[in-house]
Design an enzyme around this catalytic site. Structure first.
Site, PDB file in Angstrom:
ATOM      1  N   TYR A 159      -7.150  23.949   8.079  1.00  0.00           N
ATOM      2  CA  TYR A 159      -7.161  24.116   9.541  1.00  0.00           C
ATOM      3  C   TYR A 159      -5.881  24.837   9.994  1.00  0.00           C
ATOM      4  O   TYR A 159      -5.941  25.817  10.735  1.00  0.00           O
ATOM      5  CB  TYR A 159      -7.289  22.741  10.205  1.00  0.00           C
ATOM      6  CG  TYR A 159      -7.497  22.790  11.703  1.00  0.00           C
ATOM      7  CD1 TYR A 159      -8.719  23.184  12.234  1.00  0.00           C
ATOM      8  CD2 TYR A 159      -6.483  22.416  12.579  1.00  0.00           C
ATOM      9  CE1 TYR A 159      -8.924  23.225  13.609  1.00  0.00           C
ATOM     10  CE2 TYR A 159      -6.681  22.445  13.952  1.00  0.00           C
ATOM     11  CZ  TYR A 159      -7.900  22.853  14.463  1.00  0.00           C
ATOM     12  OH  TYR A 159      -8.094  22.877  15.826  1.00  0.00           O
ATOM     13  N   LYS A 163      -5.699  28.534  11.642  1.00  0.00           N
ATOM     14  CA  LYS A 163      -5.233  28.724  13.025  1.00  0.00           C
ATOM     15  C   LYS A 163      -3.954  29.566  13.060  1.00  0.00           C
ATOM     16  O   LYS A 163      -3.741  30.341  13.998  1.00  0.00           O
ATOM     17  CB  LYS A 163      -5.030  27.371  13.707  1.00  0.00           C
ATOM     18  CG  LYS A 163      -6.331  26.579  13.905  1.00  0.00           C
ATOM     19  CD  LYS A 163      -7.305  27.291  14.839  1.00  0.00           C
ATOM     20  CE  LYS A 163      -8.487  26.407  15.226  1.00  0.00           C
ATOM     21  NZ  LYS A 163      -9.394  27.080  16.166  1.00  0.00           N
TER      22      LYS A 163
HETATM   23  N1  LIG Z   1     -10.227  19.349  20.913  1.00  0.00           N
HETATM   24  C1  LIG Z   1      -8.991  19.503  20.512  1.00  0.00           C
HETATM   25  O1  LIG Z   1      -8.172  18.561  20.545  1.00  0.00           O
HETATM   26  C2  LIG Z   1      -8.515  20.834  20.033  1.00  0.00           C
HETATM   27  C3  LIG Z   1      -7.142  21.014  19.786  1.00  0.00           C
HETATM   28  C4  LIG Z   1      -6.707  22.236  19.335  1.00  0.00           C
HETATM   29  C5  LIG Z   1      -7.608  23.262  19.143  1.00  0.00           C
HETATM   30  N2  LIG Z   1      -8.922  23.062  19.378  1.00  0.00           N
HETATM   31  C6  LIG Z   1      -9.824  24.191  19.122  1.00  0.00           C
HETATM   32  O2  LIG Z   1     -10.628  24.420  20.252  1.00  0.00           O
HETATM   33  C7  LIG Z   1     -11.887  24.929  19.845  1.00  0.00           C
HETATM   34  C8  LIG Z   1     -13.006  24.117  20.477  1.00  0.00           C
HETATM   35  O3  LIG Z   1     -12.819  22.778  20.083  1.00  0.00           O
HETATM   36  P1  LIG Z   1     -13.590  21.578  20.800  1.00  0.00           P
HETATM   37  O4  LIG Z   1     -12.862  20.333  20.381  1.00  0.00           O
HETATM   38  O5  LIG Z   1     -13.782  21.898  22.230  1.00  0.00           O
HETATM   39  O6  LIG Z   1     -14.983  21.704  20.078  1.00  0.00           O
HETATM   40  P2  LIG Z   1     -15.991  20.641  19.486  1.00  0.00           P
HETATM   41  O7  LIG Z   1     -15.616  20.369  18.073  1.00  0.00           O
HETATM   42  O8  LIG Z   1     -16.101  19.503  20.439  1.00  0.00           O
HETATM   43  O9  LIG Z   1     -17.321  21.472  19.414  1.00  0.00           O
HETATM   44  C9  LIG Z   1     -17.699  22.398  20.376  1.00  0.00           C
HETATM   45  C10 LIG Z   1     -18.933  23.110  19.904  1.00  0.00           C
HETATM   46  O10 LIG Z   1     -18.681  23.870  18.710  1.00  0.00           O
HETATM   47  C11 LIG Z   1     -19.916  24.082  18.106  1.00  0.00           C
HETATM   48  N3  LIG Z   1     -19.759  24.601  16.749  1.00  0.00           N
HETATM   49  C12 LIG Z   1     -19.244  23.978  15.681  1.00  0.00           C
HETATM   50  N4  LIG Z   1     -19.313  24.781  14.591  1.00  0.00           N
HETATM   51  C13 LIG Z   1     -19.881  25.946  15.010  1.00  0.00           C
HETATM   52  C14 LIG Z   1     -20.236  27.145  14.373  1.00  0.00           C
HETATM   53  N5  LIG Z   1     -20.057  27.325  13.058  1.00  0.00           N
HETATM   54  N6  LIG Z   1     -20.792  28.153  15.095  1.00  0.00           N
HETATM   55  C15 LIG Z   1     -21.007  27.972  16.418  1.00  0.00           C
HETATM   56  N7  LIG Z   1     -20.717  26.840  17.077  1.00  0.00           N
HETATM   57  C16 LIG Z   1     -20.163  25.840  16.384  1.00  0.00           C
HETATM   58  C17 LIG Z   1     -20.548  22.707  18.171  1.00  0.00           C
HETATM   59  O11 LIG Z   1     -21.957  22.772  18.025  1.00  0.00           O
HETATM   60  C18 LIG Z   1     -20.104  22.202  19.558  1.00  0.00           C
HETATM   61  O12 LIG Z   1     -21.118  22.397  20.527  1.00  0.00           O
HETATM   62  C19 LIG Z   1     -11.888  24.915  18.320  1.00  0.00           C
HETATM   63  O13 LIG Z   1     -11.546  26.179  17.832  1.00  0.00           O
HETATM   64  C20 LIG Z   1     -10.801  23.909  17.996  1.00  0.00           C
HETATM   65  O14 LIG Z   1     -10.218  24.152  16.733  1.00  0.00           O
HETATM   66  C21 LIG Z   1      -9.409  21.881  19.826  1.00  0.00           C
END
Ligand SMILES: NC(=O)c1ccc[n+]([C@@H]2O[C@H](COP(=O)([O-])OP(=O)(O)OC[C@H]3O[C@@H](n4cnc5c(N)ncnc54)[C@H](O)[C@@H]3O)[C@@H](O)[C@H]2O)c1
Length: 264
Positions: A159, A163
């Site tokens: 991860y 990133k």
């Molecule tokens: N939530 C956090 O704390 C956090 C922190 C830092 C970064 N992020 C980043 O933010 C982004 C969104 O995270 P989140 O927590 O909102 O998402 P999440 O994990 O809650 O999922 C959001 C959506 O992603 C979709 N998804 C998963 N794999 C996929 C794929 N291969 N193709 C298309 N869609 C796919 C899922 O179906 C889901 O609807 C990600 O890149 C994550 O790494 C999140």
């Protein structure tokens, strides 16, 4: 709705992973501000639900099932955005997964999957979106990275590496496409309350976010608190911003606390 808030009127936007969490918030807010949004997600039902929410609020959206590992699927999504909006102006690369393991624990296929979804998919979507943006005289790409792309997180080798790659790919694309009037920026969220992270914390000893406890603001972000800065980077207000890495983390990476000094 005030005309001032409809600053994305006439724009076509493609959002990945828009069925839940941060991507969903980005899609809803873009539509509220006038963009026609292609709502894509690996889950067709979730994409449909968000597109229906946008329709119900009087916005323009279309749902499309898209797993960002699928190169042909990404090409189809770019074409569908052009068909929906007459062109593609905005690309939000949101899809990301984490398999919390150190490198010794992690299998080759797990490593490849995290790198594919988090990093390679951005190469793929940008490759096909950029020619369409050039046709429109420019555009904006916003990549959702993570604070794990700036500082390492324990047991998150793939991860963090992916990133960190997103951060440098963002800067690279900013340089390569500035002359095409295509701006490329990234947001680095800290702990954010989404369906995925809620699952992590349910299993923590307190049932609460252990990441939020480490954060100076002592709470996680709501998805909207990440979506708004991401959309700012794509907006006219950010017209001279490209190659920026905007950390949105409640102070999590601002520094470290030394308990001795607090007691003085
Ligand atoms: N939530 C956090 O704390 C956090 C922190 C830092 C970064 N992020 C980043 O933010 C982004 C969104 O995270 P989140 O927590 O909102 O998402 P999440 O994990 O809650 O999922 C959001 C959506 O992603 C979709 N998804 C998963 N794999 C996929 C794929 N291969 N193709 C298309 N869609 C796919 C899922 O179906 C889901 O609807 C990600 O890149 C994550 O790494 C999140």
């Amino acid at each position: 709705m005030s005309a001032l808030l409809r600053d994305f009127e006439g724009k076509g936007a493609l959002v990945t992973a828009a069925g839940a969490g941060i991507g969903r918030s980005i899609a809803l807010d873009l539509a509220r501000r006038g963009a026609a949004v292609l709502v894509t997600d690996r889950s067709p039902a979730d994409a449909r639900q968000v597109a229906d929410e946008i329709d119900a609020a009087g916005g323009r959206a279309q749902a499309l099932q898209l797993d960002v590992k699928d190169a042909q699927g990404i090409r189809d999504a770019v074409d569908a955005t052009v068909a929906l909006a007459g062109g593609l102006d905005l690309l939000f690369n949101v899809a990301g997964i984490n398999i919390p393991k150190n490198v010794e624990m992690m299998e080759e296929d797990e490593w490849a999957s995290v790198l594919d979804v988090n990093l390679t998919s951005i190469y793929r979507s940008a490759k096909h979106a950029i020619p369409q943006m050039r046709r429109r005289g420019g555009g904006a790409i916003v990549n959702v990275a993570s604070i794990a792309g700036v500082l390492a997180e324990n047991r998150c080798g793939a991860y963090s590496a992916s990133k960190g790659g997103v951060v440098l790919l963002t800067r690279n694309m900013a340089m390569d496409f500035a002359r095409d009037n295509i701006r490329v920026n990234a947001v680095c969220p800290g702990s954010t309350r989404t369906p995925r992270t809620e699952g992590y914390w349910r299993n923590s000893p307190t049932g609460k976010s252990e990441m939020a406890e480490l954060c100076p603001m002592k709470r996680s972000a709501e998805p909207e608190e990440i979506a708004r800065p991401a959309i700012f980077l794509a907006s006219a207000d950010a017209s001279y911003i490209t190659g920026a890495i905007l950390v949105v983390d409640g102070g999590m990476t601002a520094g470290f606390r030394i308990p001795t000094f607090d007691r003085m």
